[in-house]
Design a protein around this motif. Sequence first.
Motif, PDB file in Angstrom:
ATOM      1  N   GLN A 103       0.818  -1.206   0.000  1.00 54.86           N
ATOM      2  CA  GLN A 103       0.000   0.000   0.000  1.00 54.86           C
ATOM      3  C   GLN A 103       0.856   1.263   0.000  1.00 54.86           C
ATOM      4  N   ALA A 104       1.957   1.226   0.763  1.00 53.78           N
ATOM      5  CA  ALA A 104       2.756   2.436   0.961  1.00 53.78           C
ATOM      6  C   ALA A 104       3.850   2.637  -0.082  1.00 53.78           C
ATOM      7  N   GLY A 105       4.067   1.644  -0.953  1.00 51.47           N
ATOM      8  CA  GLY A 105       5.143   1.775  -1.932  1.00 51.47           C
ATOM      9  C   GLY A 105       6.518   1.551  -1.341  1.00 51.47           C
ATOM     10  N   VAL A 106       6.596   0.760  -0.279  1.00 50.73           N
ATOM     11  CA  VAL A 106       7.864   0.463   0.393  1.00 50.73           C
ATOM     12  C   VAL A 106       8.367  -0.905  -0.070  1.00 50.73           C
ATOM     13  N   ASP A 107       9.641  -0.998  -0.404  1.00 45.76           N
ATOM     14  CA  ASP A 107      10.225  -2.254  -0.864  1.00 45.76           C
ATOM     15  C   ASP A 107      10.330  -3.257   0.279  1.00 45.76           C
ATOM     16  N   TYR A 108      10.421  -4.541  -0.085  1.00 42.32           N
ATOM     17  CA  TYR A 108      10.360  -5.609   0.917  1.00 42.32           C
ATOM     18  C   TYR A 108      11.131  -6.813   0.404  1.00 42.32           C
ATOM     19  N   VAL A 109      11.958  -7.403   1.258  1.00 39.63           N
ATOM     20  CA  VAL A 109      12.593  -8.697   0.964  1.00 39.63           C
ATOM     21  C   VAL A 109      12.433  -9.596   2.179  1.00 39.63           C
ATOM     22  N   ASP A 110      12.352 -10.918   1.923  1.00 33.83           N
ATOM     23  CA  ASP A 110      12.247 -11.853   3.043  1.00 33.83           C
ATOM     24  C   ASP A 110      12.929 -13.163   2.702  1.00 33.83           C
ATOM     25  N   LEU A 111      12.746 -14.153   3.589  1.00 36.72           N
ATOM     26  CA  LEU A 111      13.347 -15.477   3.447  1.00 36.72           C
ATOM     27  C   LEU A 111      12.274 -16.540   3.245  1.00 36.72           C
ATOM     28  N   CYS A 112      11.140 -16.173   2.700  1.00 41.23           N
ATOM     29  CA  CYS A 112       9.983 -17.055   2.687  1.00 41.23           C
ATOM     30  C   CYS A 112      10.197 -18.297   1.824  1.00 41.23           C
ATOM     31  N   GLY A 113       9.807 -19.442   2.376  1.00 46.49           N
ATOM     32  CA  GLY A 113       9.782 -20.692   1.644  1.00 46.49           C
ATOM     33  C   GLY A 113       8.412 -21.331   1.707  1.00 46.49           C
ATOM     34  N   GLU A 114       7.366 -20.503   1.677  1.00 45.65           N
ATOM     35  CA  GLU A 114       5.986 -20.960   1.895  1.00 45.65           C
ATOM     36  C   GLU A 114       5.149 -20.625   0.661  1.00 45.65           C
ATOM     37  N   PRO A 115       5.132 -21.527  -0.340  1.00 43.23           N
ATOM     38  CA  PRO A 115       4.528 -21.172  -1.630  1.00 43.23           C
ATOM     39  C   PRO A 115       3.034 -20.872  -1.579  1.00 43.23           C
ATOM     40  N   ALA A 116       2.289 -21.566  -0.726  1.00 41.77           N
ATOM     41  CA  ALA A 116       0.843 -21.290  -0.678  1.00 41.77           C
ATOM     42  C   ALA A 116       0.584 -19.867  -0.179  1.00 41.77           C
TER      43      ALA A 116
END
Length: 394
Positions: A103-116
């Motif tokens: 919503q805010a236009g802020v970039d994001y990175v994570d370590l997600c391994g949860e495809p669903a």
Amino acid sequence: MSKKPFDLVVHGATGFTGRLVVEYLLQRYPAGSGLRWAMGGRSAAKLAAVRDEVGAPADTPLIVTDSASADSLQALMAQTRLVLSTVGPYQLYGSPLVAACAQAGVDYVDLCGEPAWMRQMIDAHQAEAQASGARIVFSCGFDSVPFDLGVLLLQDEMKARFGQPAQRVRGRVRKMKGTFSGGTAASLKATLVAAAQDPAVMALLRNPFSLTPGFEGPAQPPGHKPMIDEALGLWVAPFVMAAINTRNIHRSNFLLGQAYGADFVYDEMLITGAGDKGQAIAQAVAADKSLGAEGGPQPGEGPSREEREAGFYDLLFLGQDSAGHSLRVGVKGDRDPGYGSTSKMITESAVCLLQDRQDTAGGIWTSASALGQALITRLRAHAGLSFEVEAQVD
């Protein structure tokens, strides 16, 4: 965006992996480096304690970030260009943060391994992120950066040398020493619970094209049983990260406009060796369910520095095109995959997005599609990874 006080906030800085990210930031991007970063977490006291434990300067910025508080998330959005999140399982704790960034236009990175969960986020926020300019990049650790970028490099080299991509690519783990994180184990358990409760989640988990809305490619190898790999003449076993890596790689192909071909076939397995010994190891690997078992690694727990530094991984990508040309690419990392290497990969992914790939548009991306060769260059230079073409067969 540049008027915000921070370029990057580590959300989850008091956790095991978040702490490693902070240590890497201190080493690579200390004060005066040009990268303005802060430590974020739910407890100001814990943040201060971790700051002191890792030897960060006393004036290192600390931000209370609580995903359960809308006000806290809005305050975070106002202060940073990018959020680096190590707080999983993301299906339990990540949805409000992704929504706020989109919503805010802020970039994001994570370590997600949860495809669903990732598919749920794509469906819910892809259009909004495109509109706001938020670049959201999931899976910026061992799952799935070395695999995603290994396939990208292989395909780029196939096209440069032979004029077309490899229709068939095999991803193979040749060697690996290290442990999977407690966060990975917790994510697997949460996913299994969600799948047991909702048939739609199970359907997504079984679909190799679960992250390519509107596109279904050809049948893919299941990869769930030991077998002899005909291309190598060696026994291979199921690889625990394949269920997420294969989905991300098909999404990369999808986002890159089918650059690998609409008929692209990809699988991942673990090489166990030749003959009876290779078969026995493959069968033992296939029978091992310890990662999802009770009493396995817990979130916040992890190996010692010595164990992390003694770890490594060695991956092979073998591609073949329709004319019979083949190419081999090797990707290696000099730390244990789940912690030492992952903490460097996610940090460099974040900095790459901020500094090298400002042209990447808003949307929900993979590392190959959002960061590509720029991230390979960074990982080679700073994070202890190598990406090499090993052999070509005309």
